[in-house]
Design an enzyme around this catalytic site. Structure first.
Site, PDB file in Angstrom:
ATOM      1  N   GLY A 195       0.829  -1.212   0.000  1.00 52.57           N
ATOM      2  CA  GLY A 195       0.000   0.000   0.000  1.00 52.57           C
ATOM      3  C   GLY A 195       0.853   1.247   0.000  1.00 52.57           C
ATOM      4  O   GLY A 195       0.628   2.183   0.763  1.00 52.57           O
ATOM      5  N   ALA A 196       1.834   1.281  -0.920  1.00 51.78           N
ATOM      6  CA  ALA A 196       2.877   2.314  -0.854  1.00 51.78           C
ATOM      7  C   ALA A 196       2.619   3.503  -1.773  1.00 51.78           C
ATOM      8  O   ALA A 196       3.470   4.385  -1.864  1.00 51.78           O
ATOM      9  CB  ALA A 196       4.231   1.682  -1.186  1.00 51.78           C
ATOM     10  N   TYR A 246     -13.694  -1.928  10.598  1.00 53.00           N
ATOM     11  CA  TYR A 246     -12.244  -1.718  10.756  1.00 53.00           C
ATOM     12  C   TYR A 246     -11.768  -2.341  12.073  1.00 53.00           C
ATOM     13  O   TYR A 246     -10.740  -3.025  12.112  1.00 53.00           O
ATOM     14  CB  TYR A 246     -11.994  -0.212  10.747  1.00 53.00           C
ATOM     15  CG  TYR A 246     -10.549   0.232  10.818  1.00 53.00           C
ATOM     16  CD1 TYR A 246      -9.680   0.036   9.751  1.00 53.00           C
ATOM     17  CD2 TYR A 246     -10.072   0.906  11.939  1.00 53.00           C
ATOM     18  CE1 TYR A 246      -8.378   0.497   9.800  1.00 53.00           C
ATOM     19  CE2 TYR A 246      -8.763   1.360  11.993  1.00 53.00           C
ATOM     20  CZ  TYR A 246      -7.924   1.154  10.919  1.00 53.00           C
ATOM     21  OH  TYR A 246      -6.618   1.615  10.974  1.00 53.00           O
TER      22      TYR A 246
END
Ligand code: NDP
Length: 232
Positions: free
Chosen positions: A8-9, A154
């Site tokens: 997730g960069a 979440y």
């Protein structure tokens, strides 16, 4: 940490981890769901020729994880992976009791818990003895700290991730691999929002410093940005 993988960069904390690891001299494999659209990440690749490889990964998809494992082995070319930063994550805002959607719970579990767990399993043989797996968790996933009904998809996903972190730390202990959960604080990203007090650069630096200070037996811990141990 010579060889690092950051998921997730393409934005937020993942982009900042990548930037700071490169500045420290590491070789970084950074993943994005759509590398062709990851403009900031691709610009970094130009700044650090030969040291940043951008590979595709949808952490929630089995086929994508398998392809990443194969590609990563080629990129590493026999060198072990010193750091795996499971950073990719998703938060569904605006959930209310009575209206929590099954699809959001499922997406959160797949992205925040199942994906990172299975990615570690898939990459375990590439990890260095003495290497680190750091899972980006959240205080919101702490059963002990939860006082209110907030962001349930979440919270459930990160709580499940936390159990995965503990189990993986036990499984990988014989190989000398440490596995920890990290809470970055409240950080000003797309997920954290504009009111968050910490900048991504500050949060990433704080967490990399926490990893620098990990001792050889510091595995299976849940750590905050100041290195304090958090309750599960
Ligand atoms: P952002 O929302 O800014 O970025 C999330 C990243 O995760 C993006 O790169 C996104 O990619 C990627 N991602 C989402 N779903 C997937 C998927 N299925 N496969 C691969 N990548 C995916 O979040 P932050 O940078 O703020 O958060 C980073 C980590 O830190 C997360 O795990 C988060 O839970 C955790 N954290 C953040 C806090 C904060 O205050 N910001 C607080 C506590 C924890 P794409 O651009 O393609 O969507």
């Amino acid at each position: 940490m010579r060889h690092c993988l950051v998921t997730g960069a393409n934005r937020g904390l993942g982009l900042e981890f990548t930037r700071q690891l490169l500045a420290r001299g590491a070789r970084v494999v950074a993943t994005a769901r759509h590398p062709g659209r990851a403009a900031a990440l691709n610009a970094l690749a130009g700044d650090y020729p030969g040291r940043l490889h951008v590979l595709p990964l949808d952490v929630a998809a089995a086929r994508s994880r398998g392809e990443l494992a194969r590609e990563l082995a080629l990129v590493l070319d026999g060198q072990p992976l010193d750091l795996l930063l499971n950073n990719a994550g998703v938060l569904h805002g605006g959930e209310r009791f009575g209206q929590v959607a099954e699809a959001d719970l499922e997406t959160s579990l797949r992205t925040n818990a199942i994906g990172p767990f299975l990615l570690v399993q898939a990459l375990a043989d590439l990890l260095a003895d003495g290497g680190i797996v750091a899972n980006l968790s959240s205080e919101i996933g702490s059963l002990a700290l939860r006082r209110e009904f907030r962001t349930p998809s979440y919270a459930v996903g990160k709580a499940a991730q936390n159990m995965g972190t503990v189990l993986l730390s036990r499984a990988l202990q014989p190989r000398g691999i440490r596995v920890v959960a990290l809470h970055p604080g409240w950080v000003r990203t797309d997920m954290g929002g504009e009111r968050a007090p910490a900048l991504p650069a500050e949060a990433a630096a704080a967490l990399l410093a926490v990893l620098d200070r990990l001792g050889p037996d510091d595995s299976g811990l849940f750590l905050g940005p100041d290195g304090a141990v958090l309750p599960w």
